[in-house]
Design an enzyme around this catalytic site. Structure first.
Site, PDB file in Angstrom:
ATOM      1  N   LYS A  21      21.808  -8.756  12.595  1.00 53.09           N
ATOM      2  CA  LYS A  21      21.802  -7.842  13.732  1.00 53.09           C
ATOM      3  C   LYS A  21      20.403  -7.748  14.351  1.00 53.09           C
ATOM      4  O   LYS A  21      20.251  -7.809  15.574  1.00 53.09           O
ATOM      5  CB  LYS A  21      22.286  -6.458  13.279  1.00 53.09           C
ATOM      6  CG  LYS A  21      22.482  -5.457  14.408  1.00 53.09           C
ATOM      7  CD  LYS A  21      23.522  -4.407  14.056  1.00 53.09           C
ATOM      8  CE  LYS A  21      23.041  -3.387  13.067  1.00 53.09           C
ATOM      9  NZ  LYS A  21      22.349  -2.257  13.711  1.00 53.09           N
ATOM     10  N   SER A  22      19.389  -7.597  13.507  1.00 52.14           N
ATOM     11  CA  SER A  22      18.025  -7.452  14.015  1.00 52.14           C
ATOM     12  C   SER A  22      17.592  -8.687  14.813  1.00 52.14           C
ATOM     13  O   SER A  22      16.980  -8.577  15.881  1.00 52.14           O
ATOM     14  CB  SER A  22      17.051  -7.221  12.854  1.00 52.14           C
ATOM     15  OG  SER A  22      17.309  -6.005  12.199  1.00 52.14           O
ATOM     16  N   GLY A  93      20.139   2.259  18.066  1.00 54.81           N
ATOM     17  CA  GLY A  93      18.748   2.692  18.086  1.00 54.81           C
ATOM     18  C   GLY A  93      17.794   1.540  18.333  1.00 54.81           C
ATOM     19  O   GLY A  93      16.760   1.706  18.987  1.00 54.81           O
ATOM     20  N   ASP A 314      18.174   0.294   5.037  1.00 54.84           N
ATOM     21  CA  ASP A 314      19.561   0.204   5.489  1.00 54.84           C
ATOM     22  C   ASP A 314      20.529  -0.068   4.345  1.00 54.84           C
ATOM     23  O   ASP A 314      21.739   0.167   4.485  1.00 54.84           O
ATOM     24  CB  ASP A 314      19.715  -0.886   6.547  1.00 54.84           C
ATOM     25  CG  ASP A 314      19.130  -0.471   7.890  1.00 54.84           C
ATOM     26  OD1 ASP A 314      19.032   0.743   8.157  1.00 54.84           O
ATOM     27  OD2 ASP A 314      18.759  -1.367   8.676  1.00 54.84           O
ATOM     28  N   ARG A 387      27.672   1.634   7.886  1.00 55.70           N
ATOM     29  CA  ARG A 387      27.211   1.365   6.528  1.00 55.70           C
ATOM     30  C   ARG A 387      27.854   2.313   5.510  1.00 55.70           C
ATOM     31  O   ARG A 387      28.088   1.938   4.362  1.00 55.70           O
ATOM     32  CB  ARG A 387      25.689   1.436   6.463  1.00 55.70           C
ATOM     33  CG  ARG A 387      25.022   0.435   7.413  1.00 55.70           C
ATOM     34  CD  ARG A 387      23.643   0.050   7.017  1.00 55.70           C
ATOM     35  NE  ARG A 387      22.960  -0.656   8.101  1.00 55.70           N
ATOM     36  CZ  ARG A 387      23.125  -1.925   8.402  1.00 55.70           C
ATOM     37  NH1 ARG A 387      23.963  -2.666   7.709  1.00 55.70           N
ATOM     38  NH2 ARG A 387      22.461  -2.474   9.412  1.00 55.70           N
TER      39      ARG A 387
END
Length: 428
Positions: A21-22, A93, A314, A387
């Site tokens: 994702k990052s 975010g 995370d 999550r």
């Protein structure tokens, strides 16, 4: 949507988790700021990364999608257009904070908002350094929360000491630094994940990093690139914890990013006694990648805190599941940042695991878990947090009786096919 998880006899098979994702977020953003075309393979088509695509399109960037490929027609560092509508970051975010850094460098007006959850997440941590650089930013509740109204341009390079070790804060400043003359430096209390620095170099920027200090030089010549996004280790951790906690399990998760600023959870799980092997290591567009094999193991409790926290923030919800199954006590501390995620993850972890018969004590900056109790199935709320939904599902694999996850549709944020994948490796 409700999903019911039944206890399994064991787990067997091979898994390919979605793209990181990052890295997916950053590839689209830097592709937009580069000259020429950027092709992104294995992009994560989760809700958060789609928010980044939507926002960059709102800034005049042409982005097309075919299968798992995204093609970004870069507009160059000075080519973004003033949006004619409010930019919506959804629940992401990363989108909001990193794009705020980009908007701070552009000489036009924009408004950036998100959903109800995102509008409750703290934004002063990025607003402060960006205004120090010269951007004008107004925000709700005295400058604390989105929506953000940004008038950018005319930035000056700064050296900023961040009070938090946060990749989103660091990345917002580094992206803003691309538009300033000279070097912009961020100093963190603990090094956070470094995907932005790696990708900036890959696109042609000058970046120097030493420990917790990172510097980027402004006005670089960024060039479009070909990016292959590795599998997301945060997504892989759900299967690695599942494989470690289910007796007799044997799983291989392929092509996972093993960036050392992201593998804290892997280190902790190994420290707890998990039988884990890294196979076929290689490097792809500046990121280390490997296959990861995990087998059912006897786990013991451990202590998690200090400088490792930014490397596994995370993954703490699913590590809590491992701790509940393990023998002995696990202490998680220095993790108050968990309270500022999609939900208050400290409170959520405590509520979910306590409902499943775990012995867990809430602390202001973490929790204490006294493992070894047999978990029992329960009805668990996801709190709208992807999550938490996946962590509850992993806990249900070894529980006595059925576990129901309410609001399970939130997994679409990072892993739309999570439950299908889980079913495919479950042996009843």
């Amino acid at each position: 949507m409700e999903v019911t998880i039944k206890p399994v006899r064991t787990l067997r098979g091979e898994v390919q988790v979605p793209g990181d994702k990052s890295i997916s977020h950053r590839a689209v953003m830097l592709g937009a700021l580069a000259d020429g075309e950027t092709k992104i393979e294995n992009f994560l088509f989760g809700a958060d990364c789609l928010s980044t695509i939507r926002v960059m399109r709102g800034l005049g960037v042409r982005i097309t999608t075919v299968g798992k490929r995204v093609v970004v027609q870069g507009r160059g560092l000075e080519g973004l257009q003033e949006p004619d509508n409010v930019l919506d970051a959804g629940n992401s975010g990363t989108t909001m904070r990193l794009v705020a850094g980009i908007l701070a460098g552009n000489p036009f007006f924009s408004v950036l908002t998100g959903d109800g959850s995102l509008r409750r997440r703290p934004m002063k941590r990025v607003i402060r350094p960006l205004t120090d650089m010269g951007a004008q930013i107004a925000a709700r509740a005295g400058g604390a929360y989105a929506p953000l109204a940004i008038k950018g341009g005319g930035l000056r390079a700064v050296e900023y000491t961040s009070p938090v070790g946060s990749a989103q804060v660091k990345s917002a400043i580094l992206l803003a630094g691309l538009f300033a003359d000279g070097p912009t430096t961020v100093i963190e209390p603990a090094q956070s994940r470094d995907h932005t620095e790696r990708m900036l170099r890959y696109f042609g920027a000058r970046v120097e990093a030493a420990g917790t200090r990172v510097t980027v030089w402004g006005k670089p010549d960024l060039r479009g690139q070909k990016i292959t996004v590795p599998g997301d280790i945060s997504s892989a951790m759900f299967f690695l914890v599942a494989g470690a906690t289910v007796p007799g399990a044997d799983l291989v998760v392929h092509n996972v990013g093993v960036n050392p600023t992201r593998t804290g959870a892997l280190d902790v799980l190994t420290q707890m006694g998990a039988e884990i092997e890294l196979l076929n290591p290689k490097e792809i567009n500046g990121e280390p990648v490997a296959d990861i094999r995990v087998r059912g193991s006897r786990l013991t409790g451990t202590e998690i805190g200090g400088s490792i926290i930014p490397y596994l923030i995370d993954e703490l919800p699913v590590l809590a599941v491992a701790a509940a199954v393990a023998e002995g006590e696990t202490v998680v501390q220095d993790a108050a940042e968990l309270r500022h995620k999609e939900t208050d993850r400290i409170a959520a972890v405590v509520q979910v695991l306590r409902s499943m018969n775990a012995d867990i004590e809430e602390r202001p900056d973490g929790f204490i878990i006294r493992g070894g109790r047999r978990l029992r199935g329960a009805v668990c709320d996801s709190f709208g947090d992807h999550r938490m939904a996946m962590s509850a599902a992993v806990a249900g694999l070894t529980a006595y009786g059925e576990t129901t996850v309410k609001g399970a549709e939130c997994v679409k944020i990072s892993y739309p096919n999570f439950f299908d994948t889980l079913n495919s490796i479950s042996v009843s």
